[in-house]
Design an enzyme around this catalytic site. Structure first.
Site, PDB file in Angstrom:
ATOM      1  N   TRP A  39       0.817  -1.216   0.000  1.00  0.00           N
ATOM      2  CA  TRP A  39       0.000   0.000   0.000  1.00  0.00           C
ATOM      3  C   TRP A  39       0.848   1.262   0.000  1.00  0.00           C
ATOM      4  CZ3 TRP A  39      -1.972   2.437   5.061  1.00  0.00           C
ATOM      5  CH2 TRP A  39      -1.065   2.246   6.100  1.00  0.00           C
ATOM      6  N   ASP A  40       2.134   1.094   0.298  1.00  0.00           N
ATOM      7  CA  ASP A  40       3.079   2.205   0.270  1.00  0.00           C
ATOM      8  C   ASP A  40       2.906   3.049  -0.987  1.00  0.00           C
ATOM      9  OD1 ASP A  40       3.949   0.059   1.922  1.00  0.00           O
ATOM     10  OD2 ASP A  40       5.975   0.888   1.984  1.00  0.00           O
ATOM     11  N   GLU A  92       0.211  -2.864  12.749  1.00  0.00           N
ATOM     12  CA  GLU A  92       0.245  -4.317  12.579  1.00  0.00           C
ATOM     13  C   GLU A  92       0.531  -5.081  13.871  1.00  0.00           C
ATOM     14  OE1 GLU A  92       3.195  -4.196   9.475  1.00  0.00           O
ATOM     15  OE2 GLU A  92       1.704  -4.809   7.994  1.00  0.00           O
ATOM     16  N   LYS A 131       2.487   0.201  16.390  1.00  0.00           N
ATOM     17  CA  LYS A 131       3.661   0.219  15.527  1.00  0.00           C
ATOM     18  C   LYS A 131       3.753   1.534  14.766  1.00  0.00           C
ATOM     19  CE  LYS A 131       5.734  -2.288  11.647  1.00  0.00           C
ATOM     20  NZ  LYS A 131       5.419  -3.162  10.508  1.00  0.00           N
ATOM     21  N   GLN A 132       2.616   1.998  14.259  1.00  0.00           N
ATOM     22  CA  GLN A 132       2.665   3.152  13.375  1.00  0.00           C
ATOM     23  C   GLN A 132       1.313   3.839  13.356  1.00  0.00           C
ATOM     24  OE1 GLN A 132       3.088  -0.002  10.221  1.00  0.00           O
ATOM     25  NE2 GLN A 132       2.468   1.717   8.941  1.00  0.00           N
TER      26      GLN A 132
END
Lengths: 725, 725
Positions: B322-323, B464, B578-579
């Protein structure tokens, strides 16, 4: 039958503590020697009295040992703890609930023998009694200590605080304490009947009377000791109750008390015995299983149920699991329905706990505790397993995802009602439990529009190795059955108890919801046998898991103690299951499935079953009988029936002792024999049998009760007889 | 700008391989020295050519090194592999896509210097060219080897089999091989322009021409070498294409080729440059980020997209994540829309792969690959992480549960269409992708009757570390947006392209489903900001997790390499993420939320964010600009913009090298600058800026394209200017 061991083996102390257990439903006294202490796991476990210390696991309280007896000679203990005996026997009379030990020690060129008989009274469940006898081959003066020892087994204790020990009179002692968490009082009294003068000696946790006993050669010296145990669950003033019982006991005397106890045991056996001709091993194992069930059944209360390890100690948190409803109630229901009712009423009394649990997870209705303690609260930790590689607690989902527990209970309640026709049970709360159970499944479910069905997602089925699965066949079926039961109860009450129904519907807020229940019953997805293979998939995606053998999976263990399940366990991504799951469904509802379907599923799932739970083999035994294959059934029956006889089960998880007795397996053995081999069932209101005796069994004979009438049933290879008593 | 390093550091070889990367969208040549081999991770990574060996991870193929150059003196290699240099410089000209090295070695009382300039032609993407120069301070005769070296980096290879190496003529070589799995042909040719006689030498994987070069003191000797690379994806006969390109190349010559290459680069920079006054560090980092995006963009094809590690090697399986859509397309869409279109058309061409994936999991529509390879197949393993304690593969759910990927793509497509007004894109397949994406979410969803809403269960959000959660706010919002987009496309086509709509509805079987889509759009549950706190819960039950700090969680590591997520990771049962997850949602749809809500969520979630992904800081930078706090934004912008400049990211997972360039962070840096600090946006069809320059920035100036018109934008602390070019 006397269970006898003829030698002393230090390594068997723990195992024998279970094997020679005495219990009377109120308490359980492990099969340890009277001189033992906490190291040997001495315990008098009290049903329904729990305590928690800090954040450790909450567990039942072990009362102090009121039958403490120790002898010594010139400061040397004559005790199995410290001295090798010349001779040692330990015996259990399973017909009379009597424990006996006889131990001889060499001393002064001769030998001294101590014999003690003891029992936990079935007639007066707060009472323990023992009769001791000393005999010596040489003249000798021994020291005898008799009293109360607080140094007993405690896993996550100390649970008793504020201990007070005192002498009531020259022969009687009193131990008083409180539990740590709820400050519940516990009192244990002890009194001895003995000739001679004593000295009262007290240490921190121990109090006893010490006697100097001078023995003439071969002239026996005997004494009786009694102990009474009460706690605040039994009344406001346990000490008063203890004192009063001790006084009555002394008047009555050992033999009279024993007689009353034996009479009750005789009556219990009359209702429950199974006679097998042609298979002595099976006969012994089955009777031994029945002994355990009879011992631990709570006759004194309908607010307690049977924990998963019975009354054999504190393991499994002394909690009540589905074991009771699914593996023990069937036995009691068919031999002593009042006990079954007591056990099921425990769930009625803990309905509020189940409602609270449901609410805490955002659901309606009753979500029963996976590990239920006295108020119905769930003792299951979110971290029930420790990772052997990291020593970290592992997040487990037994508590929040094993939703079949609610259906197990509703099913057992309805089954009991149908079998006994005990309408009062429905009105006394069972109907409410059933309604709340139905609500729970509806609220847990999701509707899948594209498939026009309700589904139950993110659950754990009986096979606990596979966590967080969707549409576990057993769970979904139980949910459907629960709704059906609720609708049946609804109709029954509507016809016969409309006022009671109306109150109940208002209370459970179900007035307008009949359509919804009917819709759910119709549209809940219950995985069906595949048309070509006949197999039922255990849960969505099960067949996609690695198809391998139990042995292969086992060979992947890096540490013998590691957990097979969870997210990354060696079984988790394979088709290997811990215990009967699809087969449990097929066995329970066998009349809805073809014999061929049951057989095919048996043949598929059995080789993939680890039988990592003692609940598993009996299901395979019963299910095999359903497709007339008693030869397949037999080894699973024997495995179940001998669980506590051999003691060959998993005893430790990491460093924690998890052993004890296995009442669910005991019940499973009974079920395999009666519901499997004998094929006892009800057809159109008629009790009948459909026998599948193992080929070497000549005869089976047993009693059973159905709708308040006792029947005797005799089955031989050629025929069957049923008659009312 | 020249990126210069003035010394040689063996430990930086791997890092510099990324840092000095050359690429032209077709291939990427790591910043290694011409004499290096596989140990130094030499790689010419070919976009879209993948191969699998056995059951190892499928990954891109590295072509042999067609720019192999090595010199020696009397059998001693004059090479950085074996000899300490007197002087060494490595340079990257990011404006012209030129790499240069100059290395001097001491030899015979003097010194020899080798300088090589090289580039991957932007004008002819199959071509690499290098010009070398030798100069010595003393008279000397050196051996020079120039040719093709097949000893290149290969993680899960060998991917090339049946290698054939031959001499085409006295100055030209040909390397031919096939991939292992699909037998796709790959050809690399090389030719040298040099005075002198050569010897052809061939080893198993290496072929080169060897020259003896006699140098007069301080008289330079120069040579040019060219290499052509084709594979079967480019045509049936790669060898023919190689030979033809080499012939043309030789005729044209180095300087002419370089000129064409530089012209293209100049044009790219004209469209993409951002000028910053007042912050040299930010200026360098941002331009360096843009350099990487420009280098790796596939201009030659709309059947390839940009892998997560660009063209810097085989890590991350060379797969497209998806980046691309969420972190790179925004840059291309606003600077060079044709590239954005190419990248998005890759998803159109891989729609069948997404349909197959959906079907394999029992869903309708398009479930895009989490790690997409050339046919849209998912390269994600079900076991993407190895347990450091047991060395066992861990079941991960990136592949089957990270369903936001489909919405990311649909969102990016619609966003591109709205921004560019490129109707042909919708008609060329984007509309179909969007319809199939909508179908996917509907089929994935469940309806919760008691709450009258659709839910998305058992997913992984952008964070994630938390697996298998329900109702991840970002995922649910994306699903809703996807359905809304589908309805908008439906209405648009209905109005303007009714025939095309009708064909599409028939193909996607959506004819009768408009009501269902509308119902879903209305009833899908999208977690909203809490009325009192303003916070959005990341997923159901997130707040019940342990509320602790990143540092505390980190302190619990038993092994620095252990995975933080999964079932039992140190972050899993905590609120540590995580993000960016909720913030990603708020940033993407910032116009739907109050500034105060964005700020409160930023303040809540940022301290709980590990930033364990390079995609995370840029989101916090942009989001902070949304509530006018550029000072909070700035450090996250800088962290993102310097990722590949410092190389300070996680380089190894266990023993596996996972480093490489970070194009998503490069795109994130651009987004933070342009969409964050400059505040570029479209309001009512008008391009405008809402600047929030960091206080030390004097000026920002950049170009952008909107609806086919180029604009120049200049922002100062006091004002802003926008003009059409």
């Amino acid at each position: 039958m006397w269970k006898i061991t003829d030698s002393f083996d230090k390594d068997q102390i723990t195992n024998f503590g279970n094997k020679y257990l005495l219990a009377n439903g109120y308490m359980g006294y492990r099969g340890t020697m009277e001189e033992y202490g906490k190291e040997e796991l001495v315990a008098n476990t009290i049903l329904g009295l729990y305590d928690q210390v800090g954040t450790s696991w909450r567990e039942p309280v072990n009362a102090p040992n009121g039958l403490f007896i120790k002898m010594s000679f010139e400061n040397e203990e004559l005790s199995l703890r410290t001295k090798k005996p010349l001779k040692h026997q330990q015996e259990l009379n399973i017909y009379e609930g009597l424990h006996r030990r006889e131990t001889s020690f060499s001393v002064e060129g001769g030998q001294v023998t101590l014999s003690i008989e003891r029992f936990l009274s079935m007639a007066s469940v707060h009472l323990m009694a023992a009769r001791g006898e000393l005999i010596s081959s040489v003249p000798i003066t021994l020291t005898l200590q008799v009293g109360i020892d607080g140094n007993v087994w405690d896993i996550n204790g100390p649970h008793l605080i504020g201990t007070q020990l005192c002498e009531l009179d020259e022969t009687s002692l009193l131990f008083e304490a409180q539990t740590n968490e709820e400050k519940k009082k516990l009192s244990v009294g002890q009194t001895i009947t003995v000739d001679g003068k004593s000295r009262y000696i007290k240490t921190e946790k121990q109090g006893f009377h010490e006697y100097l006993i001078t023995l003439e050669p071969n002239v026996p010296f005997s004494f009786d000791t009694f102990s009474a145990t009460y706690n605040e669950n039994d009344g406001e003033n346990p000490t008063e109750q203890v004192v009063s019982l001790l006084n009555a006991t002394k008047k009555e005397g050992y033999l009279s008390l024993k007689k009353a106890h034996r009479n009750i045991w005789a009556n219990l056996w009359k209702k429950s015995d199974i006679e097998i001709l042609g298979d002595e091993e099976a006969q012994i194992a089955l009777r031994y299983s029945i002994y355990h069930l009879l011992s631990i059944a709570p006759r004194h209360s309908d607010r307690q149920s049977i924990p998963a390890r019975g009354l054999s100690g504190q393991t499994y948190k002394g909690a009540v699991f589905w074991d009771t409803e699914m593996f023990m109630v069937p036995f009691f229901q068919r031999t002593d329905p009042q006990i079954a009712r007591n056990l099921l009423m425990y769930r009625v009394h803990t309905l509020d706990g189940a409602r609270k649990k449901a609410k805490s997870y955002g659901f309606d209705g009753a979500f029963y505790a996976w590990e239920s303690q006295e108020y119905g609260q769930d003792a299951t930790s979110d971290y029930n397993v420790t990772d052997v590689f990291t020593n970290r607690p592992m997040r487990t989902y037994f508590r929040d995802k094993q939703i079949h527990i609610t259906g197990d209970i509703a099913y057992a309640m309805w089954n009991y009602y149908e079998y006994t026709n005990d309408v009062s049970f429905l009105l006394d709360g069972a109907a409410e439990v059933i309604f709340e159970s139905a609500k729970f499944y509806v609220s847990y479910s999701y509707f899948k529009e594209s498939k026009n069905r309700y589904e139950l997602l993110d659950v754990i089925g009986p096979d606990e190795y596979h966590e967080r699965v969707a549409n576990n066949a057993y769970t979904n079926k139980l949910a459907q059955v629960t709704i059906s039961i609720a609708l049946k109860v609804w109709s029954f009450l509507e016809a016969h108890y409309p006022n009671e129904l109306s109150v109940l519907l208002q209370k459970t807020k179900l007035e307008e919801q009949k359509n919804l229940l009917e819709r759910f019953q119709q549209l809940i997805y219950v995985p069906a046998p595949d048309e070509s293979t006949g197999l039922i998939e255990q849960f969505d995606g099960y067949y996609q898991l690695e198809d391998t053998s139990v042995a292969t999976v086992k060979s992947r263990l890096l540490n013998p103690q590691e957990y097979w399940g969870g997210a990354y366990g060696i079984a988790s991504d394979t088709q290997i299951l811990k215990q009967a799951d699809v087969l449990l469904l097929l066995n329970l509802f066998s009349s809805s499935y073809d014999k061929e379907v049951i057989k095919r599923n048996w043949a598929y799932y059995e080789p993939r079953t680890e039988h990592g739970s003692s609940l598993s083999p009996c299901i395979y035994a019963m299910a095999a009988c359903k497709f007339d294959n008693q030869e397949w059934a037999y080894p699973y029956f024997m495995k179940t029936a001998t669980v506590d006889l051999t003691g060959e089960t998993k005893q430790f998880a990491g460093t924690i002792y998890i052993g004890g007795t296995h009442p669910a397996a005991n019940g499973g053995a009974w079920m395999a024999a009666i519901l499997g081999f004998a094929g006892l069932k009800v057809t159109d209101g008629q009790l009948e049998v459909d026998p599948k005796l193992p080929s070497h069994w000549e005869k089976m004979k047993f009693q059973t009760i159905y709708q308040n009438e006792y029947y005797t049933i005799e089955i031989t290879q050629g025929g069957q007889k049923i008659w009312k008593n």
